[in-house]
Scaffold this motif. Structure first.
Motif, PDB file in Angstrom:
ATOM      1  N   MET A 111     -13.163  84.114  95.422  1.00  0.00           N
ATOM      2  CA  MET A 111     -12.170  85.142  96.027  1.00  0.00           C
ATOM      3  C   MET A 111     -12.248  86.551  95.264  1.00  0.00           C
ATOM      4  O   MET A 111     -11.486  86.734  94.491  1.00  0.00           O
ATOM      5  CB  MET A 111     -10.900  84.645  96.196  1.00  0.00           C
ATOM      6  CG  MET A 111     -10.740  83.443  97.008  1.00  0.00           C
ATOM      7  SD  MET A 111      -9.005  82.653  96.893  1.00  0.00           S
ATOM      8  CE  MET A 111      -8.291  83.981  97.602  1.00  0.00           C
ATOM      9  N   ARG A 112     -13.451  87.342  95.629  1.00  0.00           N
ATOM     10  CA  ARG A 112     -13.550  88.502  94.877  1.00  0.00           C
ATOM     11  C   ARG A 112     -13.350  89.768  95.924  1.00  0.00           C
ATOM     12  O   ARG A 112     -13.617  89.590  96.935  1.00  0.00           O
ATOM     13  CB  ARG A 112     -15.090  88.732  94.309  1.00  0.00           C
ATOM     14  CG  ARG A 112     -15.467  87.568  93.507  1.00  0.00           C
ATOM     15  CD  ARG A 112     -14.773  87.588  92.168  1.00  0.00           C
ATOM     16  NE  ARG A 112     -15.067  86.701  91.163  1.00  0.00           N
ATOM     17  CZ  ARG A 112     -16.002  86.799  90.234  1.00  0.00           C
ATOM     18  NH1 ARG A 112     -16.941  87.795  90.269  1.00  0.00           N
ATOM     19  NH2 ARG A 112     -16.612  85.732  89.457  1.00  0.00           N
ATOM     20  N   GLY A 113     -13.085  90.791  95.387  1.00  0.00           N
ATOM     21  CA  GLY A 113     -12.625  92.053  96.203  1.00  0.00           C
ATOM     22  C   GLY A 113     -11.621  93.090  95.555  1.00  0.00           C
ATOM     23  O   GLY A 113     -10.777  92.643  95.073  1.00  0.00           O
ATOM     24  N   VAL A 114     -12.299  94.178  95.532  1.00  0.00           N
ATOM     25  CA  VAL A 114     -11.295  95.441  94.951  1.00  0.00           C
ATOM     26  C   VAL A 114     -11.252  96.243  95.979  1.00  0.00           C
ATOM     27  O   VAL A 114     -12.561  97.001  96.428  1.00  0.00           O
ATOM     28  CB  VAL A 114     -11.851  95.963  93.750  1.00  0.00           C
ATOM     29  CG1 VAL A 114     -11.007  96.850  93.203  1.00  0.00           C
ATOM     30  CG2 VAL A 114     -11.902  94.810  92.538  1.00  0.00           C
ATOM     31  N   ARG A 115     -10.116  96.866  96.547  1.00  0.00           N
ATOM     32  CA  ARG A 115     -10.254  98.068  97.389  1.00  0.00           C
ATOM     33  C   ARG A 115      -9.138  99.135  96.876  1.00  0.00           C
ATOM     34  O   ARG A 115      -7.954  98.841  96.433  1.00  0.00           O
ATOM     35  CB  ARG A 115      -9.700  97.579  98.869  1.00  0.00           C
ATOM     36  CG  ARG A 115      -9.361  98.653  99.806  1.00  0.00           C
ATOM     37  CD  ARG A 115      -8.710  98.359 101.190  1.00  0.00           C
ATOM     38  NE  ARG A 115      -8.878  99.306 102.055  1.00  0.00           N
ATOM     39  CZ  ARG A 115      -8.203 100.386 102.249  1.00  0.00           C
ATOM     40  NH1 ARG A 115      -7.195 100.594 101.315  1.00  0.00           N
ATOM     41  NH2 ARG A 115      -8.123 101.352 103.112  1.00  0.00           N
ATOM     42  N   VAL A 116      -9.690 100.288  96.653  1.00  0.00           N
ATOM     43  CA  VAL A 116      -8.983 101.571  96.079  1.00  0.00           C
ATOM     44  C   VAL A 116      -8.420 102.267  97.329  1.00  0.00           C
ATOM     45  O   VAL A 116      -9.172 102.956  98.174  1.00  0.00           O
ATOM     46  CB  VAL A 116      -9.844 102.251  95.082  1.00  0.00           C
ATOM     47  CG1 VAL A 116      -8.987 103.265  94.325  1.00  0.00           C
ATOM     48  CG2 VAL A 116     -10.349 101.320  94.039  1.00  0.00           C
ATOM     49  N   ASP A 117      -7.318 102.850  97.432  1.00  0.00           N
ATOM     50  CA  ASP A 117      -6.627 103.878  98.137  1.00  0.00           C
ATOM     51  C   ASP A 117      -6.571 105.062  97.387  1.00  0.00           C
ATOM     52  O   ASP A 117      -5.682 105.063  96.645  1.00  0.00           O
ATOM     53  CB  ASP A 117      -5.235 103.402  98.701  1.00  0.00           C
ATOM     54  CG  ASP A 117      -4.791 104.338  99.647  1.00  0.00           C
ATOM     55  OD1 ASP A 117      -5.284 105.453  99.654  1.00  0.00           O
ATOM     56  OD2 ASP A 117      -3.898 104.177 100.348  1.00  0.00           O
ATOM     57  N   PRO A 118      -7.561 106.005  97.345  1.00  0.00           N
ATOM     58  CA  PRO A 118      -7.300 107.020  96.603  1.00  0.00           C
ATOM     59  C   PRO A 118      -6.104 108.052  96.885  1.00  0.00           C
ATOM     60  O   PRO A 118      -5.719 108.856  96.109  1.00  0.00           O
ATOM     61  CB  PRO A 118      -8.877 107.798  96.855  1.00  0.00           C
ATOM     62  CG  PRO A 118      -9.089 107.509  97.997  1.00  0.00           C
ATOM     63  CD  PRO A 118      -8.670 105.843  98.270  1.00  0.00           C
ATOM     64  N   ALA A 119      -5.552 108.104  98.091  1.00  0.00           N
ATOM     65  CA  ALA A 119      -4.693 108.959  98.371  1.00  0.00           C
ATOM     66  C   ALA A 119      -3.412 108.309  97.539  1.00  0.00           C
ATOM     67  O   ALA A 119      -2.473 109.306  97.166  1.00  0.00           O
ATOM     68  CB  ALA A 119      -4.244 108.970  99.994  1.00  0.00           C
ATOM     69  N   SER A 120      -2.786 107.124  97.487  1.00  0.00           N
ATOM     70  CA  SER A 120      -1.896 106.712  96.871  1.00  0.00           C
ATOM     71  C   SER A 120      -2.279 106.218  95.299  1.00  0.00           C
ATOM     72  O   SER A 120      -1.339 106.242  94.547  1.00  0.00           O
ATOM     73  CB  SER A 120      -1.297 105.430  97.497  1.00  0.00           C
ATOM     74  OG  SER A 120      -2.210 104.217  97.515  1.00  0.00           O
ATOM     75  N   GLY A 121      -3.435 106.146  95.143  1.00  0.00           N
ATOM     76  CA  GLY A 121      -3.768 105.431  93.885  1.00  0.00           C
ATOM     77  C   GLY A 121      -3.552 104.277  93.637  1.00  0.00           C
ATOM     78  O   GLY A 121      -3.386 103.656  92.278  1.00  0.00           O
TER      79      GLY A 121
END
Length: 482
Positions: A111-121
């Protein structure tokens, strides 16, 4: 089948536990999107392995969970069949608490995965991810989440224990940047815990380990970190007492933008270390500076005034520092850990440290002192389950070697070192640095927070399904309150 919360089922090695029917196992296999690994599979031994090769356990089943539905199925199966349940993320736990004998391992590593939201950090991280994956994803946006010092470490285990590393003084523990978790509970519910939803559970998972359920995803607040000044300064071991006395005064007074952990080490015979230092026993401070580069020379002037034999501090991307020790500590070595929290480094304690540093038994054996102050101290000891906010350092002593033939040597050195220094400690230890050391040590680690943790445990896991950990035991609440 009800579970006795104070007792583990009989351990039967890798065979099928008595009463576990083949058709039930087949039903679990059919429910999983991921794979169910059994002892007669050709790659069973491979999937049994954890980071610490000193741990040899043989579960009856390993559920390689592909998604939340698989976790739900695995937890339900363990509960209904009365099986001992272990939860594995990165598999780095020193005491091997991501596996078990004769039970079911819920392996989250698929269960791998990384999601970055640059707007909210903010950063959403799947439960089986490792920190190198988080560092890779966040660095592209000039961000970082506080973690540890080895990028192959699992996000789940490190976070749930608290999270101490290069960014602790600047941004606090890992849990101080945790905004929410998604969890599978013992009774099969799937919940989100944060400051508004299940706030008691959210308090408990921030330092309380895997006692309360399986975290399938984490939501973190990231911080602006890009290029840093980092690396080691090394001194000859003969100067260790002098350097430790200087360090104990320097680091607490330094700006929070500067982190530095102290270490004893044997210099690896490889770049970037010069050949004349190879295999020498030395002491070191490993630095991470995230402040204004124009102030760096003035900040490091007292360090350089100590005339290190090697000044390895240089500009680098933060993930480079985070992964600097990966090659030195690959999976599959023998490890024995002991740890304590420390409030002060007295001259007497420093003398004992130096005595054992002179006896480092193998090249990879070491002792580290990680600072716990700055931003980490601004959270009250009762603000999260992690209690020792008033400590100055987290001390860890580890004996490490690739060969099983050295297991006894590294264990003896580590135990004797710890026993010599423990009287100078604050008591308790960072749970991610503990072996299986008994309930007294668990309670000493959580101190006044333990009674509240028991209350949360009794609410969310009264049968102690999640007990392959530094266990918070249900049923102890009444005794603690009187």
């Amino acid at each position: 089948m009800p579970l006795d919360p104070q007792r583990e089922p009989a351990r039967t090695g890798g065979g099928q536990p008595p009463g576990l029917l083949p058709d039930r196992v087949e039903q679990l296999r059919a429910r999983l999107r991921g794979r169910l690994v059994r002892p007669d599979d050709a790659d069973y031994e491979e999937h049994c392995r954890v980071y610490n090769a000193m741990i040899h356990k043989r579960p009856a089943l390993i559920a390689r969970c592909a998604d939340v539905a698989d976790v739900l199925a695995a937890v339900a199966f363990a509960r209904e069949q009365g099986l001992l349940l272990a939860v594995r993320g990165g598999g780095h736990n020193g005491g091997g608490l991501g596996t078990c004998d004769g039970g079911l391992v819920a392996d989250l590593s698929p269960m791998r995965g990384v999601r970055v939201d640059p707007a909210s950090g903010t950063v959403r991280v799947a439960g089986g991810s490792v920190w190198g994956e988080v560092d890779h994803a966040t660095h592209a946006f000039g961000l970082a989440v506080p973690s540890g010092i080895i990028s192959t470490t699992g996000v789940g285990g490190l976070t749930l224990g608290g999270g101490i590393g290069h960014l602790t003084r600047r941004f606090g523990l890992t849990i101080d940047s945790l905004l929410a978790v998604d969890m599978v509970l013992a009774d099969g519910r799937f919940v989100t815990a944060n400051a508004e939803q299940h706030p008691d559970l959210f308090w408990a998972v921030r330092g309380g380990g895997g006692n309360f359920g399986v975290v399938t995803s984490f939501l973190f607040q990231a911080h602006p970190v890009d290029t840093i000044l980092g690396g080691p300064t090394l001194w000859p071991l003969e100067r260790a007492a002098e350097v430790m006395k200087w360090y104990r005064e320097f680091i607490p007074a330094a700006p929070e933008t500067l982190n530095g952990f102290f270490a004893f080490l044997t210099v690896p015979p490889a770049p970037p270390f010069p050949p004349h230092l190879h295999l020498q026993k030395m002491c070191a401070v490993v630095w991470c500076y995230t402040g204004d580069p124009e102030q760096a020379d003035a900040l490091f002037a007292p360090v350089r005034a100590m005339a290190p034999a090697l000044d390895g501090v240089q500009a680098m991307p933060f993930p480079m520092l985070q992964s600097a020790f990966d090659a030195l500590y690959p999976p599959g070595h023998q490890w024995y850990w002991r740890a304590d929290f420390v409030r002060e480094l007295s001259d007497e304690a420093i003398g004992r440290h130096v005595t054992f540093a002179q006896r480092l038994p193998t090249m990879q054996s070491t002792m580290h002192l990680y600072p716990i102050d700055g931003a980490a101290r601004r959270v009250a000891p009762g603000g999260t389950a992690f209690s020792f906010r008033d400590a100055r350092w987290s001390e860890v002593i580890v004996g490490v070697d690739p060969s099983p033939a050295r297991a006894a040597d590294i264990t003896t050195w580590t135990k004797e070192y710890w026993e010599a220094l423990h009287p100078y400690s604050a008591g308790g230890a960072y749970v991610n640095f503990m072996m299986e050391e008994g309930q007294e040590r668990v309670q000493a680690t959580y101190r006044d927070n333990y009674a509240r943790l028991v209350e949360v445990k009794e609410r969310y896991d009264p049968s102690n399904l999640f007990r392959v950990n530094q266990n918070i035991r249900p049923g102890e609440g009444a005794a603690l309150r009187h």
